[in-house]
Design a protein around this motif. Structure first.
Motif, PDB file in Angstrom:
ATOM      1  N   LYS A  17      -0.584  22.205  12.537  1.00  0.00           N
ATOM      2  CA  LYS A  17       0.546  23.002  12.047  1.00  0.00           C
ATOM      3  C   LYS A  17       0.088  24.055  11.035  1.00  0.00           C
ATOM      4  O   LYS A  17       0.624  25.162  10.998  1.00  0.00           O
ATOM      5  CB  LYS A  17       1.625  22.092  11.467  1.00  0.00           C
ATOM      6  CG  LYS A  17       2.364  21.345  12.588  1.00  0.00           C
ATOM      7  CD  LYS A  17       3.465  20.448  12.081  1.00  0.00           C
ATOM      8  CE  LYS A  17       4.249  19.849  13.247  1.00  0.00           C
ATOM      9  NZ  LYS A  17       5.169  18.792  12.829  1.00  0.00           N
TER      10      LYS A  17
ATOM     11  N   GLU B  24      -2.047  16.326  12.914  1.00  0.00           N
ATOM     12  CA  GLU B  24      -0.779  17.060  13.095  1.00  0.00           C
ATOM     13  C   GLU B  24      -0.658  18.148  12.029  1.00  0.00           C
ATOM     14  O   GLU B  24      -0.314  19.297  12.319  1.00  0.00           O
ATOM     15  CB  GLU B  24       0.407  16.080  13.009  1.00  0.00           C
ATOM     16  CG  GLU B  24       1.755  16.793  13.057  1.00  0.00           C
ATOM     17  CD  GLU B  24       2.952  15.866  13.266  1.00  0.00           C
ATOM     18  OE1 GLU B  24       2.760  14.657  13.508  1.00  0.00           O
ATOM     19  OE2 GLU B  24       4.084  16.371  13.184  1.00  0.00           O
ATOM     20  N   LYS B  25      -0.971  17.788  10.769  1.00  0.00           N
ATOM     21  CA  LYS B  25      -0.869  18.770   9.669  1.00  0.00           C
ATOM     22  C   LYS B  25      -1.869  19.907   9.875  1.00  0.00           C
ATOM     23  O   LYS B  25      -1.571  21.063   9.601  1.00  0.00           O
ATOM     24  CB  LYS B  25      -1.116  18.097   8.307  1.00  0.00           C
ATOM     25  CG  LYS B  25      -0.154  16.996   7.943  1.00  0.00           C
ATOM     26  CD  LYS B  25       1.277  17.432   7.874  1.00  0.00           C
ATOM     27  CE  LYS B  25       1.684  18.006   6.551  1.00  0.00           C
ATOM     28  NZ  LYS B  25       3.131  18.380   6.547  1.00  0.00           N
TER      29      LYS B  25
ATOM     30  N   GLN C 158       9.996  21.682  22.801  1.00  0.00           N
ATOM     31  CA  GLN C 158      10.791  21.203  21.664  1.00  0.00           C
ATOM     32  C   GLN C 158      11.231  19.746  21.889  1.00  0.00           C
ATOM     33  O   GLN C 158      11.165  18.930  20.969  1.00  0.00           O
ATOM     34  CB  GLN C 158      12.012  22.079  21.476  1.00  0.00           C
ATOM     35  CG  GLN C 158      12.151  22.489  20.026  1.00  0.00           C
ATOM     36  CD  GLN C 158      12.918  23.785  19.884  1.00  0.00           C
ATOM     37  OE1 GLN C 158      13.369  24.367  20.878  1.00  0.00           O
ATOM     38  NE2 GLN C 158      13.059  24.223  18.657  1.00  0.00           N
TER      39      GLN C 158
ATOM     40  N   GLN D 168       1.630  24.569  18.022  1.00  0.00           N
ATOM     41  CA  GLN D 168       2.771  23.712  18.354  1.00  0.00           C
ATOM     42  C   GLN D 168       2.226  22.323  18.648  1.00  0.00           C
ATOM     43  O   GLN D 168       1.577  22.126  19.675  1.00  0.00           O
ATOM     44  CB  GLN D 168       3.488  24.245  19.589  1.00  0.00           C
ATOM     45  CG  GLN D 168       3.962  25.676  19.463  1.00  0.00           C
ATOM     46  CD  GLN D 168       4.665  26.105  20.747  1.00  0.00           C
ATOM     47  OE1 GLN D 168       5.757  25.664  21.054  1.00  0.00           O
ATOM     48  NE2 GLN D 168       4.012  26.971  21.496  1.00  0.00           N
ATOM     49  N   TYR D 169       2.497  21.396  17.763  1.00  0.00           N
ATOM     50  CA  TYR D 169       1.941  20.043  17.889  1.00  0.00           C
ATOM     51  C   TYR D 169       2.823  19.170  18.773  1.00  0.00           C
ATOM     52  O   TYR D 169       4.029  19.071  18.559  1.00  0.00           O
ATOM     53  CB  TYR D 169       1.812  19.420  16.496  1.00  0.00           C
ATOM     54  CG  TYR D 169       1.252  18.020  16.520  1.00  0.00           C
ATOM     55  CD1 TYR D 169      -0.125  17.806  16.567  1.00  0.00           C
ATOM     56  CD2 TYR D 169       2.101  16.907  16.512  1.00  0.00           C
ATOM     57  CE1 TYR D 169      -0.639  16.526  16.610  1.00  0.00           C
ATOM     58  CE2 TYR D 169       1.589  15.626  16.550  1.00  0.00           C
ATOM     59  CZ  TYR D 169       0.212  15.441  16.596  1.00  0.00           C
ATOM     60  OH  TYR D 169      -0.296  14.166  16.637  1.00  0.00           O
TER      61      TYR D 169
ATOM     62  N   TYR E 286      -6.613  29.603   9.821  1.00  0.00           N
ATOM     63  CA  TYR E 286      -5.532  29.392   8.854  1.00  0.00           C
ATOM     64  C   TYR E 286      -5.693  30.358   7.684  1.00  0.00           C
ATOM     65  O   TYR E 286      -6.679  31.102   7.625  1.00  0.00           O
ATOM     66  CB  TYR E 286      -5.497  27.926   8.372  1.00  0.00           C
ATOM     67  CG  TYR E 286      -6.640  27.549   7.455  1.00  0.00           C
ATOM     68  CD1 TYR E 286      -6.459  27.467   6.082  1.00  0.00           C
ATOM     69  CD2 TYR E 286      -7.907  27.290   7.968  1.00  0.00           C
ATOM     70  CE1 TYR E 286      -7.517  27.123   5.237  1.00  0.00           C
ATOM     71  CE2 TYR E 286      -8.958  26.947   7.145  1.00  0.00           C
ATOM     72  CZ  TYR E 286      -8.761  26.866   5.777  1.00  0.00           C
ATOM     73  OH  TYR E 286      -9.796  26.541   4.954  1.00  0.00           O
TER      74      TYR E 286
ATOM     75  N   LYS F 188      -2.355  30.809  16.484  1.00  0.00           N
ATOM     76  CA  LYS F 188      -0.887  30.832  16.372  1.00  0.00           C
ATOM     77  C   LYS F 188      -0.219  30.695  17.754  1.00  0.00           C
ATOM     78  O   LYS F 188      -0.551  31.434  18.687  1.00  0.00           O
ATOM     79  CB  LYS F 188      -0.439  32.137  15.723  1.00  0.00           C
ATOM     80  CG  LYS F 188       1.019  32.155  15.387  1.00  0.00           C
ATOM     81  CD  LYS F 188       1.418  33.425  14.671  1.00  0.00           C
ATOM     82  CE  LYS F 188       2.931  33.394  14.483  1.00  0.00           C
ATOM     83  NZ  LYS F 188       3.428  34.616  13.898  1.00  0.00           N
TER      84      LYS F 188
ATOM     85  N   ARG G 197      -0.789  26.927  12.648  1.00  0.00           N
ATOM     86  CA  ARG G 197       0.394  27.505  13.332  1.00  0.00           C
ATOM     87  C   ARG G 197       0.446  27.175  14.823  1.00  0.00           C
ATOM     88  O   ARG G 197       0.915  27.962  15.631  1.00  0.00           O
ATOM     89  CB  ARG G 197       0.450  29.014  13.125  1.00  0.00           C
ATOM     90  CG  ARG G 197       0.509  29.424  11.650  1.00  0.00           C
ATOM     91  CD  ARG G 197       0.466  30.936  11.540  1.00  0.00           C
ATOM     92  NE  ARG G 197       0.627  31.420  10.176  1.00  0.00           N
ATOM     93  CZ  ARG G 197      -0.371  31.621   9.324  1.00  0.00           C
ATOM     94  NH1 ARG G 197      -1.611  31.359   9.679  1.00  0.00           N
ATOM     95  NH2 ARG G 197      -0.145  32.071   8.110  1.00  0.00           N
TER      96      ARG G 197
ATOM     97  N   GLN H 153       8.228  17.417  21.469  1.00  0.00           N
ATOM     98  CA  GLN H 153       7.802  17.206  20.079  1.00  0.00           C
ATOM     99  C   GLN H 153       8.474  15.996  19.429  1.00  0.00           C
ATOM    100  O   GLN H 153       7.946  15.403  18.504  1.00  0.00           O
ATOM    101  CB  GLN H 153       8.112  18.459  19.243  1.00  0.00           C
ATOM    102  CG  GLN H 153       7.045  19.526  19.362  1.00  0.00           C
ATOM    103  CD  GLN H 153       7.502  20.879  18.844  1.00  0.00           C
ATOM    104  OE1 GLN H 153       8.464  20.977  18.100  1.00  0.00           O
ATOM    105  NE2 GLN H 153       6.790  21.916  19.245  1.00  0.00           N
TER     106      GLN H 153
END
Ligand SMILES: Cc1cc2nc3c(=O)[nH]c(=O)nc-3n(C[C@H](O)[C@H](O)[C@H](O)COP(=O)(O)O)c2cc1C
Length: 202
Positions: free
Chosen positions: A137, A133-134, A182, A142-143, A90, A98, A140, A185
């Protein structure tokens, strides 16, 4: 084909009933690496470079563990604290993870209905996983929502086998790029992702 890394953490594996069954056959799946953290690091002396290189070699990262005190067993916290370095995982130049996909595969003693706003615990597993989750993210990634086996104390061997098959199906779907990430998620549980059969013309 995506490469999947399962970071497995169970501090008392010899006593495990459910995780032991859940991982049955998983390490034999093509492109899946099963990495038992407590087996490798019984003293929690995590080899940061080794772990970072392992992450670089994979596209999908999974924390698989029993739910302990609404969270992960300790080694997964230690792993995050040491492996996810600033400037690597990060920060402005920390781009190593990423685009990788991340989710938890969890077993809980608590029943499904207990993990809801009006249930015993007053919130969902997904809400309780917010720090993870944070973190994903921030790195970077995809959670995706967690794959969860609830009510472990009341599960019989046949049900465990069904969860084992479902877990393997989900792993293969992600590996083969057949999951709409997507859409996934948005779910509370990865278990609920619609799985079509091979001949369904996806
Ligand atoms: C130290 C400890 C903490 C636990 N915390 C929770 C918890 O916060 N929520 C929950 O639903 N179950 C909790 N449990 C129950 C475990 O999640 C459950 O026993 C485990 O998922 C069963 O998997 P296994 O058969 O692979 O050990 C806890 C168990 C232990 C030993």
């Amino acid at each position: 084909m995506k490469k999947i890394l399962i970071l497995f953490a169970h501090p008392a594996y010899q006593k495990s009933r459910i995780n032991k069954k859940l991982i049955h056959g998983v390490s034999e799946i093509e492109n899946v690496t099963f990495h038992d953290l407590y087996e490798r690091y019984p003293e929690l002396d995590i080899d940061v470079k080794f772990e970072q290189n392992l992450l670089l070699e994979h596209d999908v990262i999974i924390f698989q563990h029993p739910f302990f005190w609404y969270s992960t067993p300790a080694i997964l916290k230690e792993w995050q604290d040491l492996v996810l370095e600033h400037g690597w995982a990060y920060g402005r130049n920390g781009l190593a993870l990423k685009g990788k996909v991340f989710f938890n595969a969890i077993t809980t003693g608590g029943k499904k209905e207990a993990y809801s706003s009006d249930g015993f615990h007053g919130c969902t597993v997904r809400q309780l996983l917010l720090p993870i989750e944070k973190t994903a993210k921030l790195c970077r990634m995809q959670y995706l929502p967690p794959f969860v086996v609830h009510g472990t104390h009341a599960i019989d061997p046949q049900q465990t086998q069904i969860y084992n098959s479902l877990y393997i199906e989900i792993l293969e779907k992600i590996r083969d790029d057949k999951m709409d990430l997507q859409a996934a998620q948005e779910l509370q549980y990865l278990n609920d992702y619609p799985l079509k059969k091979e001949n369904d013309n996806e």
